[in-house]
Design an enzyme around this catalytic site. Sequence first.
Site, PDB file in Angstrom:
ATOM      1  N   HIS A 196      -0.233  30.434 -37.929  1.00 50.08           N
ATOM      2  CA  HIS A 196      -0.890  30.471 -36.042  1.00 50.08           C
ATOM      3  C   HIS A 196       0.546  31.966 -35.379  1.00 50.08           C
ATOM      4  O   HIS A 196      -0.234  32.922 -34.705  1.00 50.08           O
ATOM      5  CB  HIS A 196      -0.386  29.350 -35.662  1.00 50.08           C
ATOM      6  CG  HIS A 196      -1.196  28.647 -34.943  1.00 50.08           C
ATOM      7  ND1 HIS A 196      -1.483  27.274 -34.985  1.00 50.08           N
ATOM      8  CD2 HIS A 196      -2.589  28.828 -35.224  1.00 50.08           C
ATOM      9  CE1 HIS A 196      -2.063  26.767 -35.461  1.00 50.08           C
ATOM     10  NE2 HIS A 196      -3.217  27.614 -34.449  1.00 50.08           N
ATOM     11  N   ARG A 474     -19.621  33.399 -54.743  1.00 53.10           N
ATOM     12  CA  ARG A 474     -19.317  34.163 -54.118  1.00 53.10           C
ATOM     13  C   ARG A 474     -17.556  34.028 -53.577  1.00 53.10           C
ATOM     14  O   ARG A 474     -16.892  35.737 -53.576  1.00 53.10           O
ATOM     15  CB  ARG A 474     -19.306  33.491 -52.522  1.00 53.10           C
ATOM     16  CG  ARG A 474     -19.290  31.968 -52.340  1.00 53.10           C
ATOM     17  CD  ARG A 474     -19.775  31.257 -50.829  1.00 53.10           C
ATOM     18  NE  ARG A 474     -19.155  31.119 -50.189  1.00 53.10           N
ATOM     19  CZ  ARG A 474     -19.562  30.504 -48.740  1.00 53.10           C
ATOM     20  NH1 ARG A 474     -20.691  30.355 -48.524  1.00 53.10           N
ATOM     21  NH2 ARG A 474     -18.843  30.621 -47.526  1.00 53.10           N
ATOM     22  N   CYS A 511     -25.359  34.355 -40.328  1.00 55.98           N
ATOM     23  CA  CYS A 511     -24.249  34.240 -39.408  1.00 55.98           C
ATOM     24  C   CYS A 511     -23.723  34.482 -40.126  1.00 55.98           C
ATOM     25  O   CYS A 511     -22.226  33.337 -40.662  1.00 55.98           O
ATOM     26  CB  CYS A 511     -24.331  32.369 -38.745  1.00 55.98           C
ATOM     27  SG  CYS A 511     -24.802  31.313 -39.996  1.00 55.98           S
TER      28      CYS A 511
HETATM   29  C1  PEP Z   1     -23.256  31.188 -45.364  1.00 55.25           C
HETATM   30  O1  PEP Z   1     -23.311  30.799 -46.168  1.00 55.25           O
HETATM   31  O2  PEP Z   1     -23.316  32.608 -44.972  1.00 55.25           O
HETATM   32  C2  PEP Z   1     -22.902  30.871 -43.846  1.00 55.25           C
HETATM   33  C3  PEP Z   1     -22.329  30.893 -43.014  1.00 55.25           C
HETATM   34  O3  PEP Z   1     -22.169  28.504 -44.429  1.00 55.25           O
HETATM   35  P1  PEP Z   1     -20.346  29.324 -45.116  1.00 55.25           P
HETATM   36  O4  PEP Z   1     -20.336  30.295 -45.312  1.00 55.25           O
HETATM   37  O5  PEP Z   1     -19.812  28.340 -44.750  1.00 55.25           O
HETATM   38  O6  PEP Z   1     -20.823  28.382 -46.156  1.00 55.25           O
HETATM   39 MG    MG Z   2     -23.417  28.445 -46.261  1.00 53.50          MG
END
Ligand code: PEP
Ligand code: MG
Length: 584
Positions: A196, A474, A511
């Site tokens: 925090h 990823r 997103c």
């Molecule tokens: C994405 O996969 O781009 C996403 C926004 O979801 P997360 O990162 O939570 O898998």
């Molecule tokens: Mg995702």
Amino acid sequence: MTLALTGHAVARGIAIGRTHLSERNEIEIDEYRIDAAEVDKEIARYRSAVDAAGMQLNDVADRVTRSAGASAGEIIHTHVMMLSDSKIREATEKHIRTELCNAEWALQSQLEKILAEFRSMDDEYIRSRGDDVIQVVQLVQSKLSDEASDKPFENIPDRLAETLVIATELTPGELAILHERGVAGIVTEHGGPNSHVAILASSLGIPAVVGVRLAQSLLKEGETLVLDGRLGVVYADPDEAILEHYHQVQRDTARFKRSLEAVRDVPCSSIDGVSITLYCNGERNEELLQSVEHGAAGIGLYRTEFLYLRGMAPDEETQLETYRTAVEMLGGLPLTIRTLDLGADKTTGPIDFSQLPRSVNPALGLRAVRLCLRDTDLFKTQLRAILRASASGPVRCLIPMLTSVREVILVRSLLREAREELDQRKQPYDPDMLLGGMIEVPAAALAIEDFAPHLDFLSVGTNDLLQYALAADRVDEQVAHLYDLQHPGVVRLLRQIFSAADKARIPVAVCGEVAGDRRYTRLLLALGLREFSMHPARLLEVKQVITETHIPHARAALTHWLNEPAWPGDLPLLQILDRSQQTH
Ligand code: PEP
Ligand code: MG
């Protein structure tokens, strides 16, 4: 001679000044027995220490809210809330009563139990909350102690301009006090990027590097220090070249910050007049408040996994309360609640996967909506809570990791059942709550026209879409070089999503992380994206690029790039797009 030390880069910015080593008095915790007749008195002593700690934190939180906004004050409020958590408050009192021991010792025993629970958590963010519990407990212990001073940091000068404080660790409350005294930067030996204090330093704009081992012993009082909060490096006694370089960086940063402030209140549209909608991603209270402060159109991604990582699946009431608080904080802006996305890199201890078949490759296995459609009780509990939250303000429901239209049809039928159950219970909800789907699977990305009639909006999760399109995990550093938005296949895939969504007249946002990365803003605009959802800290940076982009020029350059085979030595796509803005 210059000494360079490294730690975690947690709050961007450069600080140059003199060091001040802050010492904290360690409190000795003794154990002693008390008579049964003294129990009530001991509990009263404990309660008044908790109240004093609460009063001190509330006072600091109010001051921080006034000087730095509600999102910063909220971070300190989380410590106030921990003080009244039953695991600390009631359990300590029970310990005093049953073990007949002093309050300090009872609190310490309770702390150790709580820390053992936190350490067993998979999630790094939740694990790091253990440090917050230690800090809260230490504050109460200082109030119980006769030796500890009531005035925090009385050994630190009142004015800290051009001073960098070097501490073993800091609490958010202490950092707030340093901020009031004008501290230039902070270095701590302990603490991680999720602490925090790191989040608050970022909110308050204090350059900070945490986790610098042995900083207190290696740095000297009063020496010159350069702190680079972007790289997580501090230079003690820097030579002339380093100093001059960082003075220049400071001047450039100040200019950049002023230019960001200049776009705060202007409409978000490109040079050619296309209006762009900016949402934020966030689930912590401070992120929600920061989104409102920065003028976001709402929350485009509210992840809910955090609720499921605390030891067991949360019940409907707990979820409802959490979602409703978020809705209320947004004051009428929409909240896009994403249903549970567990599995693959988002692992969990508490939810019992042992009853489910194990996947050889979890990223391609039973995750997100696939898991929810298998465990429909778990899923419907969440759907009911989301529906009920929609009675308090605008809520949209978002389904992650869709692969086939059949999944959407199943979700819709479970939503219908959830509504019927609420009707029977006479509990209110918004009958028109929108349902959206995340496009993260390449096959779904190529079938937008099939999904569109069944959904109200789309959100592209590029974090996952890229890993599946490029077959590059990823979170695997070893293949990070392949994980690239500029791959022509990915560029074409995204263009296809946005143009199919446009034809089908369904709104589409991105997103994933790239939406908040200003290097990619122009590319996404050229591809046809008109809605972005990102961390609130990135909003003004992205908005600035939008206001400086002529979309038709960028689109022409992109079309040319897609049609002409690239030659070795050609400029990378992002640079071509930036140039397209100058040459027209
Ligand atoms: C994405 O996969 O781009 C996403 C926004 O979801 P997360 O990162 O939570 O898998
Ligand atoms: Mg995702």
